[in-house]
Design an enzyme around this catalytic site. Structure first.
Site, PDB file in Angstrom:
ATOM      1  N   HIS A   1      -1.481   3.911   7.484  1.00 10.97           N
ATOM      2  CA  HIS A   1      -0.870   4.559   6.316  1.00 10.97           C
ATOM      3  C   HIS A   1      -0.580   6.031   6.562  1.00 10.97           C
ATOM      4  CE1 HIS A   1      -3.308   1.117   4.938  1.00 10.97           C
ATOM      5  NE2 HIS A   1      -2.184   0.840   4.287  1.00 10.97           N
ATOM      6  N   SER A  44       0.798  -1.235   0.000  1.00 11.08           N
ATOM      7  CA  SER A  44       0.000   0.000   0.000  1.00 11.08           C
ATOM      8  C   SER A  44       0.829   1.283   0.000  1.00 11.08           C
ATOM      9  CB  SER A  44      -0.945   0.011   1.199  1.00 11.08           C
ATOM     10  OG  SER A  44      -0.206  -0.175   2.393  1.00 11.08           O
ATOM     11  N   ASP A  63      -4.464   7.139   8.055  1.00  6.74           N
ATOM     12  CA  ASP A  63      -5.393   6.199   8.687  1.00  6.74           C
ATOM     13  C   ASP A  63      -4.615   5.287   9.640  1.00  6.74           C
ATOM     14  OD1 ASP A  63      -4.246   4.161   7.199  1.00  6.74           O
ATOM     15  OD2 ASP A  63      -6.024   3.758   5.977  1.00  6.74           O
TER      16      ASP A  63
END
Ligand SMILES: *[C@@H]1O[C@H](CO)[C@@H](O)[C@H](O)[C@H]1NC(C)=O
Ligand SMILES: *[C@@H]1O[C@H](CO)[C@@H](O)[C@H](O)[C@H]1NC(C)=O
Ligand SMILES: *[C@@H]1O[C@H](CO)[C@@H](O)[C@H](O)[C@H]1NC(C)=O
Ligand SMILES: *[C@@H]1O[C@H](CO)[C@@H](O)[C@H](O)[C@H]1NC(C)=O
Ligand SMILES: *[C@@H]1O[C@H](CO)[C@@H](O)[C@H](O)[C@H]1NC(C)=O
Length: 369
Positions: A337, A47, A334
Site C-alpha cells: 500500500h 484497500s 507497507d
C-alpha cells in the site's frame, strides 16, 4: 410555511438521518439544507479506498490496519486505513469540498447525504477472492442498493434520481483478484481471467446506473509485480518486478477502457473518468526523486527484502518489523500500500490530470457536470 419542494425534501432527508426518532425538529434552512447542486461521493473497491470497513467485519489482521503505525501521520491514530495517513478517496472528497466519507459499516453513523464508502481491503470483483474475509464488490453493490431504496423512501423517486445522478461513483477493483488468485491460471487463460474480472465489474457499473448513477471514476490497475510484496517473491532479490503479475494488469488495462467506451455509447447520460495510474505509477517508482521521494522500491514499514513481508505493526504472524523515519520519503508505506504522499499524488492526477492521463473527463470536471 411553504418551501420549494426540492429544498424541503433534501432538508427532510438530512433531518431524518440525523434525528431518526424525532418528528418535531424545526427545519433550519441556513444550517441543514444543501445547496441545489450538491454532488455526493459513493466509493466502492479495495484497500486503496477502504477507510475502515474491515474494522467491522470478521476477518484476519492481514486485512485490517487498525493498529499503529497505520494512521500515524495525519490522523495520529489507526483508523483502519492501509497507509500512514489519508487515502486517495479521502483526498478526492477533500478536493470536492466534502467531508471525509465515513465507512459504511461504522455503527451509529447514518448521514449519507455526502455519500458513503463501501470499500473493503482485500475485496475483488470475483466473489471467491478472499471469500469470507472481505466485502466483495457484489455485496458492496447490495449495500448501495439498500441505501438507494432508503433514499427513495425519504425523497421520492424523482428526487432520488436527481440526487444519485449528480453524485460521483468512485470504483477501484481488480488488483486482489489478480494478486491472490493466480492458481486460477491453471484452469483458465490470462485473458479469460481478465474477462471474468471486467465482466463482473461491468455488471456492477450497470446496476449502479440502473439505480440512477451517471458519473463514474476509475483508475487502471497498477503494475502489480513492482509492489514490494511481489518484488520479494522474485528469486534472488535482484530488484526485478514480478512480471507475471504485471502482465495481468496490462491485459486488464488494455481491455477495460474499451468496455467503458462501449458503455458510454450504450447508456444514455453515462459519463466517466479513467485515470491511467499504471503509467504514472511506473514513472514514479522508476524515478522516485523526480516526484519528491527518496525510495520507490522498499516500503516504509515491514520486514524482509523490500520490506515485502506483511508485518507492519507487528500484529500479524511476523512480529518484528522495521519502520522508516519519514513515510513521505517512500512511495510504499507497507508491502502492498501507498504512503499518504503517494496517495495524494495519485488523487491529484485523478482530480485534475491532463487528458493524456485522465480522460475523457477528470474528476473535477465530472463533479462540475
Ligand atoms: C469469525 O471467524 C472465526 C474464524 O473463522 C469463527 O470461528 C467465528 O465464529 C466468526 N465469528 C462470527 C461472528 O462470524
Ligand atoms: C462475479 O463472479 C462470480 C464468480 O467469481 C459470480 O459468482 C458472481 O455472481 C459474479 N457477478 C457479480 C455481479 O459479482
Ligand atoms: C480462486 O478462484 C477460484 C474459482 O473462482 C476459487 O474457487 C478459489 O477459492 C479462489 N482462491 C482464492 C485464494 O481466492
Ligand atoms: C518528511 O518528509 C517530507 C517530504 O520530504 C517533509 O515535508 C516533512 O517535513 C518530513 N517530516 C519530518 C517529520 O521530518
Ligand atoms: C501529459 O501531458 C503533460 C502536459 O500536458 C506532460 O507534462 C506530461 O509529461 C504528459 N504525460 C505523459 C505520460 O505523456
Amino acid at each position: 410555511m411553504a418551501m420549494p419542494t426540492k429544498l424541503y425534501t433534501l432538508c427532510s432527508l438530512v433531518l431524518a438521518f440525523l434525528f431518526p426518532f424525532s418528528n418535531s425538529v424545526q427545519l433550519d434552512e441556513g444550517k441543514l439544507c444543501l445547496p441545489e447542486k450538491h454532488a455526493s461521493l459513493f466509493i466502492f473497491g479495495d484497500s486503496l479506498y477502504d477507510p475502515g470497513n474491515n474494522n467491522y467485519i470478521n476477518t484476519t489482521t492481514g486485512l485490517q490496519a487498525n493498529f499503529g503505525p497505520y494512521g500515524e501521520t495525519f490522523f495520529k491514530y489507526p483508523t483502519g486505513r492501509f497507509s500512514d495517513g489519508r487515502l486517495v478517496s479521502d483526498f478526492i472528497a477533500e478536493y470536492a469540498k466534502l467531508p471525509l466519507i465515513t465507512p459504511y459499516l461504522h455503527p451509529g453513523y447514518h448521514s449519507y447525504i455526502d455519500g458513503a464508502n463501501f470499500a473493503s481491503a482485500g475485496a475483488g470483483a470475483l466473489v471467491e477472492t478472499l471469500q469470507g474475509y472481505v466485502i466483495d464488490l457484489k455485496t458492496q453493490l447490495g449495500f448501495f442498493k439498500n441505501l438507494a431504496s432508503l433514499f427513495r423512501k425519504k425523497l421520492g423517486d424523482a428526487e432520488t434520481k436527481t440526487f444519485l445522478g449528480r453524485s460521483v461513483y468512485l470504483i477501484n477493483i481488480g488488483s486482489n483478484d489478480y494478486a491472490t488468485n493466480s492458481s486460477l491460471l491453471q484452469s483458465i487463460s490470462q485473458q479469460e481471467f481478465v474477462d471474468m474480472v471486467i465482466g463482473n465489474l461491468t455488471t456492477v457499473i450497470k446496476e449502479i446506473y440502473k439505480e440512477g448513477g451517471r458519473k463514474f471514476g476509475f483508475v487502471s490497475v497498477p503494475p502489480l509485480g513492482c509492489v514490494p510484496f511481489a518484488r520479494a517473491l522474485k528469486p534472488g532479490n535482484t530488484g526485478a518486478c514480478f512480471e507475471e503479475l504485471t502482465a495481468l494488469a496490462e491485459l486488464h488495462n488494455a481491455a477495460f477502457p474499451k468496455v467503458l467506451q462501449k458503455l458510454e455509447r450504450r447508456l444514455n447520460g453515462f459519463r466517466y473518468s479513467f485515470a491511467d495510474v499504471y503509467t504514472s505509477f511506473s514513472e514514479s517508482i522508476n524515478n522516485p526523486s523526480k516526484y519528491g521521494f527518496k525510495e520507490g522500491k522498499i516500503a516504509c514499514c515491514g520486514s524482509g527484502p523490500y520490506r515485502g513481508i506483511q508485518s507492519c505493526g507487528g500484529k500479524r504472524s511476523v512480529k518484528e518489523y522495521e519502520l522508516c523515519e519519514n513515510a513521505s520519503d517512500h512511495i510504499f508505506f507497507d508491502n502492498a500500500h501507498l504512503s499518504e504522499r503517494a496517495n495524494q499524488q495519485l488523487a491529484k492526477l485523478m482530480w485534475s490530470g491532463t487528458s493524456n492521463i485522465t480522460a475523457p473527463y477528470n474528476l473535477k470536471a465530472l463533479f462540475e457536470l
